[in-house]
Motif scaffolding. Structure first.
Motif, short mmCIF file in Angstrom:
data_model
loop_
_atom_site.label_atom_id
_atom_site.label_comp_id
_atom_site.label_asym_id
_atom_site.label_seq_id
_atom_site.Cartn_x
_atom_site.Cartn_y
_atom_site.Cartn_z
N PRO A 11 7.71 11.89 -2.16
CA PRO A 11 7.44 10.56 -2.72
C PRO A 11 6.53 9.76 -1.80
O PRO A 11 6.60 9.90 -0.57
CB PRO A 11 8.83 9.92 -2.81
CG PRO A 11 9.61 10.59 -1.73
CD PRO A 11 9.08 12.00 -1.63
N PRO A 12 5.67 8.93 -2.35
CA PRO A 12 4.85 8.06 -1.48
C PRO A 12 5.72 7.02 -0.79
O PRO A 12 6.78 6.65 -1.30
CB PRO A 12 3.88 7.41 -2.47
CG PRO A 12 4.61 7.42 -3.78
CD PRO A 12 5.44 8.67 -3.78
N ARG A 13 5.28 6.57 0.35
CA ARG A 13 5.96 5.48 1.06
C ARG A 13 5.18 4.19 0.84
O ARG A 13 3.95 4.19 0.94
CB ARG A 13 6.05 5.79 2.55
CG ARG A 13 7.28 6.57 3.00
CD ARG A 13 7.53 7.84 2.26
NE ARG A 13 8.63 8.60 2.88
CZ ARG A 13 9.03 9.77 2.48
NH1 ARG A 13 8.44 10.36 1.44
NH2 ARG A 13 10.04 10.40 3.08
N LEU A 14 5.89 3.12 0.58
CA LEU A 14 5.25 1.82 0.32
C LEU A 14 5.41 0.92 1.54
O LEU A 14 6.51 0.80 2.09
CB LEU A 14 5.87 1.15 -0.91
CG LEU A 14 5.72 1.88 -2.24
CD1 LEU A 14 6.42 1.09 -3.34
CD2 LEU A 14 4.25 2.07 -2.59
N ASP A 30 -9.19 10.00 11.09
CA ASP A 30 -8.40 10.73 10.10
C ASP A 30 -8.33 9.91 8.82
O ASP A 30 -8.63 8.70 8.81
CB ASP A 30 -6.99 11.01 10.61
CG ASP A 30 -6.98 11.95 11.81
OD1 ASP A 30 -7.99 12.65 12.00
OD2 ASP A 30 -5.97 11.98 12.54
N ALA A 31 -7.90 10.56 7.74
CA ALA A 31 -7.80 9.86 6.45
C ALA A 31 -6.40 10.00 5.87
O ALA A 31 -5.72 11.03 6.07
CB ALA A 31 -8.83 10.41 5.46
N LEU A 32 -5.96 8.96 5.17
CA LEU A 32 -4.67 8.96 4.49
C LEU A 32 -4.89 8.71 3.00
O LEU A 32 -5.68 7.83 2.63
CB LEU A 32 -3.76 7.87 5.05
CG LEU A 32 -3.33 8.00 6.51
CD1 LEU A 32 -2.61 6.73 6.97
CD2 LEU A 32 -2.41 9.21 6.69
N PRO A 33 -4.20 9.45 2.11
CA PRO A 33 -4.30 9.20 0.67
C PRO A 33 -3.50 7.94 0.31
O PRO A 33 -2.29 7.90 0.54
CB PRO A 33 -3.68 10.45 0.02
CG PRO A 33 -3.43 11.42 1.15
CD PRO A 33 -3.34 10.61 2.40
N VAL A 34 -4.17 6.93 -0.24
CA VAL A 34 -3.51 5.64 -0.46
C VAL A 34 -3.78 5.11 -1.86
O VAL A 34 -4.72 5.53 -2.54
CB VAL A 34 -3.97 4.59 0.58
CG1 VAL A 34 -3.73 5.08 1.99
CG2 VAL A 34 -5.44 4.23 0.38
N PHE A 35 -2.94 4.18 -2.28
CA PHE A 35 -3.13 3.46 -3.54
C PHE A 35 -2.49 2.08 -3.40
O PHE A 35 -1.66 1.86 -2.50
CB PHE A 35 -2.51 4.22 -4.72
CG PHE A 35 -1.01 4.40 -4.62
CD1 PHE A 35 -0.14 3.51 -5.24
CD2 PHE A 35 -0.47 5.47 -3.92
CE1 PHE A 35 1.23 3.67 -5.15
CE2 PHE A 35 0.90 5.65 -3.83
CZ PHE A 35 1.76 4.74 -4.44
N LEU A 95 0.86 -1.18 0.00
CA LEU A 95 0.00 0.00 0.00
C LEU A 95 0.90 1.23 0.00
O LEU A 95 1.81 1.35 0.82
CB LEU A 95 -0.90 0.03 1.23
CG LEU A 95 -1.98 1.12 1.20
CD1 LEU A 95 -3.16 0.65 0.33
CD2 LEU A 95 -2.48 1.46 2.60
N GLY A 96 0.62 2.14 -0.94
CA GLY A 96 1.34 3.40 -0.98
C GLY A 96 0.58 4.47 -0.21
O GLY A 96 -0.64 4.57 -0.31
#
Length: 616
Positions: free
Chosen positions: A401-404, A450-455, A288-289
């Motif tokens: 950068p996103p963290r994986l 809370d919310a986190l932007p993920v992919f 998950l990013g």
């Protein structure tokens, strides 16, 4: 075929010229001319043109173009560690197919190296791993291409897209080496290599546009627009939003727990996120990013140091979108990582000559030492004065950068949820306390609700065997345990019959035995067959997972002989290298192999996807 003036807008002398030129034109020239006229919107002003002209310049050209493109085959080979190159390769493959190209898409390890002689158009997408090494699934092809067995490739056209991280010394090294070697073997570049940093989307798109323009041998056709329209239509038909790296889903935090006991030297967080409505799918082994935000206190400190107005608007992308400076530094720009390219750009914005001296110094170890553990605040404090606007300064910064993170749950077992195991990074350096950007946010500034932007970042290089009866050996330390929790949840849910053996290591049994209750439950139920643990700080001599493997060398070898798949997850620099060294020792001792035979055996396991690593 003669062009007639009757019922056409052309004069006789123009018709004579057309009759002279058209018969002598090659098919490629007709195709080019047809595309040129179409792009110039000439067709709208020649609606009454003679059918012969339309037939020659439109019907025949488009038919021949379709035949030409359909028969041209493009081979796409990728080497991927975290899955970025694999995902990009898949997207590029689909775009080329929509342009009527025949495409062969393959991970490098699955491609027969000698078949490279038959390839005419080759696209290589590769990351760089460790200290300039190719990814695991590119090693065999890399070794072949750089060996004396590699053939002359005078008929090859190629281009390389290289992904990396500019904070590493050997930035995009594997891509550079592929590019240079293919040229040495006689290949001709379709388009120059592009080396991408962590925010790779825009340069990757630029590279593909350049490649496509050359392949089409004409004025560049804008595929992106058509793809966007097609995707939009698909979305409307499906009535489902499409979430991805470029359009992350805001996932609500359901749980955020500290897995470590009181007194531990570590803080590992267990996060459970709500994916309801995201339409995201993943398998055990995927990641998950998360797009994190910078610590607001660091942002405020930077703005204070530079005497900027936090409400001043600055551009945050090439489209010129404006955001308040405080917001941009919080959620858009990377302010914690220093790299040599960043220092080179920063040197142009300060009158302090010491920064240039540091960059060009022959003592590169001095530069490495400076970059390690410092951030943008250190840079502006050390090399002022900075007579520069906020817009000029943010213009040299890369995006956050996103963290994986390895997914620690099975979608089958936990529908509409995803679980993570995140180690909070905290350390002291250069007179200040530091925290990891994403791990610090999750540990200190993220609460349920809370919310986190993920992919989702798919990873085909770390997957359970297709046959559920295949035995698996799982080796992990610390947060490297995360994917194995997903593995066992999946195997429990699907009723997999194969044996499962887990090696786990951390510092202390009492405080650091992550998910202890779950492992014990699975052991009692038979989902987990065996478990060996190593707690390095509980004994006078430090004991790690590789020591437990050596103690069980006979059984380990027997499992391998029985077809087991072995997985390694954790620190690449130390843990994974030590585990591999012990595996080679076990093969030599238990299998009566010499060093070369053991290395060959392990290489074959890797090729058969029976030796898979997810290391960082």
């Amino acid at each position: 075929m003669q062009f007639q003036v009757m019922n056409s807008p052309f004069k006789q002398e123009q018709a004579d010229l057309l009759n002279q030129v058209l018969p002598s034109m090659t098919e490629n020239q007709k195709i080019w001319l047809s595309g040129y006229l179409a792009n110039s919107q000439v067709s709208s002003t020649t609606a009454t043109a003679d059918p012969v002209i339309e037939n020659v310049l439109q019907t025949e050209a488009s038919t021949q173009a379709g035949v030409q493109n359909a028969t041209r085959e493009v081979t796409i080979l990728f080497g991927s560690h975290t899955g970025n190159c694999e995902a990009l390769a898949g997207e590029i493959s689909e775009k080329l197919k929509q342009q009527d190209y025949k495409v062969t898409l393959s991970v490098m390890d699955d491609f027969k190296p000698k078949a490279i002689k038959k390839v005419q158009d080759l696209l290589i997408l590769t990351s760089t791993h460790g200290d300039g090494d190719p990814p695991d699934n590119a090693m065999a092809f890399y070794d072949f291409i750089h060996s004396k067995r590699a053939p002359a490739l005078d008929d090859l056209r190629y281009s390389v897209l290289s992904l990396g991280d500019s904070s590493y010394e050997f930035f995009c090294q594997t891509g550079k080496e592929f590019d240079e070697r293919l040229e040495e073997l006689g290949g001709k570049r379709i388009y120059p290599r592009i080396d991408c940093d962590l925010d790779f989307e825009e340069p990757a798109e630029e590279w593909f546009d350049g490649v496509l323009a050359t392949l089409n041998n004409a004025k560049q056709v804008s595929v992106e627009g058509r793809n966007d329209v097609q995707q939009d239509q698909t979305d409307k038909v499906m009535n489902k939003p499409m979430y991805s790296r470029t359009n992350p889903f805001k996932a609500e935090i359901l749980e955020n727990l500290n897995l470590n006991g009181r007194g531990s030297n570590k803080e590992n967080r267990h996060l459970e996120l709500d994916l309801e409505g995201a339409n995201l799918e993943f398998e055990p082994g995927d990641s998950l990013g998360i797009f994190p935000e910078n610590d607001p206190s660091l942002v405020a400190k930077l703005i204070e140091e530079m005497e900027w107005n936090p409400e001043e608007h600055v551009p945050v992308n090439k489209q010129g979108e404006l955001r308040p400076l405080r917001d941009a530094l919080t959620s858009i720009f990377d302010i914690t990582g220093l790299t040599k390219p960043l220092l080179e750009k920063a040197a142009q914005l300060t009158a302090n000559k010491e920064l240039n001296k540091l960059i060009i110094s022959e003592q590169q170890e001095e530069l490495k030492a400076y970059l390690y553990g410092r951030d943008l605040i250190d840079l502006v404090q050390d090399f002022g004065p900075w007579n520069v606007t906020a817009e000029e300064f943010t213009g040299i910064l890369r995006k956050i950068p996103p963290r994986l993170y390895s997914i620690a749950s099975s979608l089958k077992a936990n529908p509409d949820e995803v679980h993570l195991t995140i180690g909070a990074l905290r350390y002291d350096a250069h007179g200040r306390k530091r925290t990891g950007v994403c791990s610090g946010q999750c540990a200190e500034r993220s609460q349920p609700g809370d919310a986190l932007p993920v992919f989702i970042q798919h990873n085909s290089n770390f997957k359970l065997p297709e046959n559920p009866d295949t035995p698996v050996i799982m080796i992990g330390a610390g947060t490297g345990i995360a994917p194995y929790r997903a593995f066992l949840e999946e195997r429990e849910e699907t009723g997999a019959g194969g044996e499962a053996w887990l090696f786990f290591g951390d510092q202390h049994f009492v405080t650091d035995f992550l998910y202890q209750v779950e492992w014990q439950k699975w052991l009692s139920e038979g989902v987990l067959t065996r478990m060996d643990v190593a707690f390095s700080r509980d004994t006078s001599e430090k004991v790690y997972v590789q020591h437990r493997m050596r103690e069980k060398s006979h059984d380990l070898y027997q499992w391998l002989q029985a077809g087991a798949v072995i997985y390694v997850c954790g620190d690449e620099k130390y843990m994974a290298k030590d585990v591999e060294a012990v595996l080679l020792t076990i093969l030599q001792q238990e299998g009566n192999m010499n060093k070369e035979e053991a290395e060959t055996y392990l290489t074959e396991l890797r090729k058969q996807k029976r030796y898979q690593r997810d290391v960082y």
